[in-house]
Structures are given as structure tokens and as C-alpha cells.
Design an enzyme around this catalytic site. Structure first.
Site, PDB file in Angstrom:
ATOM      1  CG  PHE A  21       3.190 -13.475   6.288  1.00 23.56           C
ATOM      2  CD1 PHE A  21       2.707 -12.800   7.636  1.00 23.56           C
ATOM      3  CD2 PHE A  21       4.559 -13.705   6.095  1.00 23.56           C
ATOM      4  CE1 PHE A  21       3.909 -12.398   8.385  1.00 23.56           C
ATOM      5  CE2 PHE A  21       5.483 -13.146   6.540  1.00 23.56           C
ATOM      6  CZ  PHE A  21       5.233 -12.510   8.093  1.00 23.56           C
ATOM      7  CG  PHE A  56       2.901 -23.757   7.932  1.00 28.81           C
ATOM      8  CD1 PHE A  56       4.083 -24.466   7.675  1.00 28.81           C
ATOM      9  CD2 PHE A  56       1.838 -24.472   8.783  1.00 28.81           C
ATOM     10  CE1 PHE A  56       4.445 -25.780   8.430  1.00 28.81           C
ATOM     11  CE2 PHE A  56       2.347 -25.821   9.407  1.00 28.81           C
ATOM     12  CZ  PHE A  56       3.494 -26.266   9.195  1.00 28.81           C
ATOM     13  CG  HIS A  87       9.354 -19.330  10.663  1.00 25.94           C
ATOM     14  ND1 HIS A  87       8.722 -20.159  11.702  1.00 25.94           N
ATOM     15  CD2 HIS A  87       8.779 -18.573   9.832  1.00 25.94           C
ATOM     16  CE1 HIS A  87       7.572 -19.939  11.089  1.00 25.94           C
ATOM     17  NE2 HIS A  87       7.365 -18.817  10.258  1.00 25.94           N
TER      18      HIS A  87
END
EC number: 2.5.1.78
Length: 153
Positions: A21, A56, A87
Site C-alpha cells: 500500500f 498492518f 483508521h
């Protein structure tokens, strides 16, 4: 007595975990890390890179690498940029806690090279422009910590 880790990476094996990401940033961090490792003598054949979906997911694969017994150090690289929701806070906190606990759990240096920035511009600056390359800095830290930790093996 003073203990220090030296910055010669010959004979070290290093694992690198990179979050995909924000790849336009993380690929620059990886480039910096690879450059830092090679400049300090780590052979390309002694560097393994694992791509994970995002920040994550980094701690799990970093733990598996550290527990494998194949690496002298593990470097974690990722980029989390604040958005409009909370988030960001959850991801940053959990990744930082997860990575921080790994060195203590595994006795292998696990280096935190995950950018947590407020803006894209800040991330770009830390991936090789104004503020240096945090991937490179993470590589140097990994080499130093690998040698330093071996002094008590």
C-alpha cells in the site's frame, strides 16, 4: 567497557518486509534499504524481500522471518498517510506495537522503517528527497543492531 555495533554487513543475512500500500513511496524506501545494505557489504544473495498487502500485515511476516533462524536482522518498511478517518491512528498504533514487540519476542533485531506521516509530501520527503531515505537509515540500523546483539549471543 563500551559496546558498539560496527557497520560492515559482510556475512549478514537480512530479511525485509515491505507493505505494498502506497507503493509509490514504499518502493523508494526499499530502494534505499537495498542500497544501504549493499553499500555496507551485505551481498544481494543474503537479502530476502517479502511484499505484504499493507502496513498492518507487516508484523506477522516480520515475526515469521525473525523466527525462521535464517536472518541476523529484519527490516520493516511501509507508509501510512493520514486520511479523513481514524483508521490511520489504529493502523499506526498496531503496526508500531507489533513491530516493537518482535525483537523482544525473537531476540532478532527488527527495525521499524514504517513512515507514519500527516501528508503525502512528508512521506515523499522521507523516501529519498529532503529528509533523506528512511529505508537507507533502517538498513544501517539493522547492520549495527545485528552486530551489537551478537555480542551477547
Amino acid at each position: 567497557m563500551v559496546f558498539e555495533g560496527h557497520l560492515v554487513g559482510t556475512e549478514l543475512k537480512v530479511g525485509v518486509v515491505v507493505g505494498r500500500f502506497n507503493e509509490f513511496i514504499t518502493s523508494k524506501l526499499l530502494g534505499g534499504a537495498l542500497d544501504g545494505l549493499k553499500r555496507h557489504g551485505v551481498e544481494e544473495a543474503d537479502i530476502d524481500v517479502a511484499w505484504v498487502p499493507g502496513a498492518f500485515e507487516i508484523p506477522l511476516i516480520a515475526k515469521k522471518m525473525a523466527n525462521s533462524g535464517k536472518y541476523d536482522a529484519v527490516i520493516t518498511l511501509g507508509t501510512v498517510i493520514r486520511g479523513a478517518t481514524t483508521h490511520y491512528d489504529y493502523v499506526c498504533n498496531e503496526v508500531a506495537k507489533g513491530v516493537a514487540s518482535l525483537s523482544l519476542q525473537t531476540d532478532i533485531p527488527v527495525i521499524f522503517g514504517v513512515l507514519t506521516t500527516e501528508t503525502i509530501e512528508q512521506a515523499i520527503e522521507r523516501a529519498g528527497t529532503k529528509a533523506g531515505n528512511k529505508g537507507y537509515e533502517s538498513a544501517v540500523a539493522a547492520i549495527e543492531m545485528a552486530h551489537l546483539s551478537k555480542q551477547w549471543a
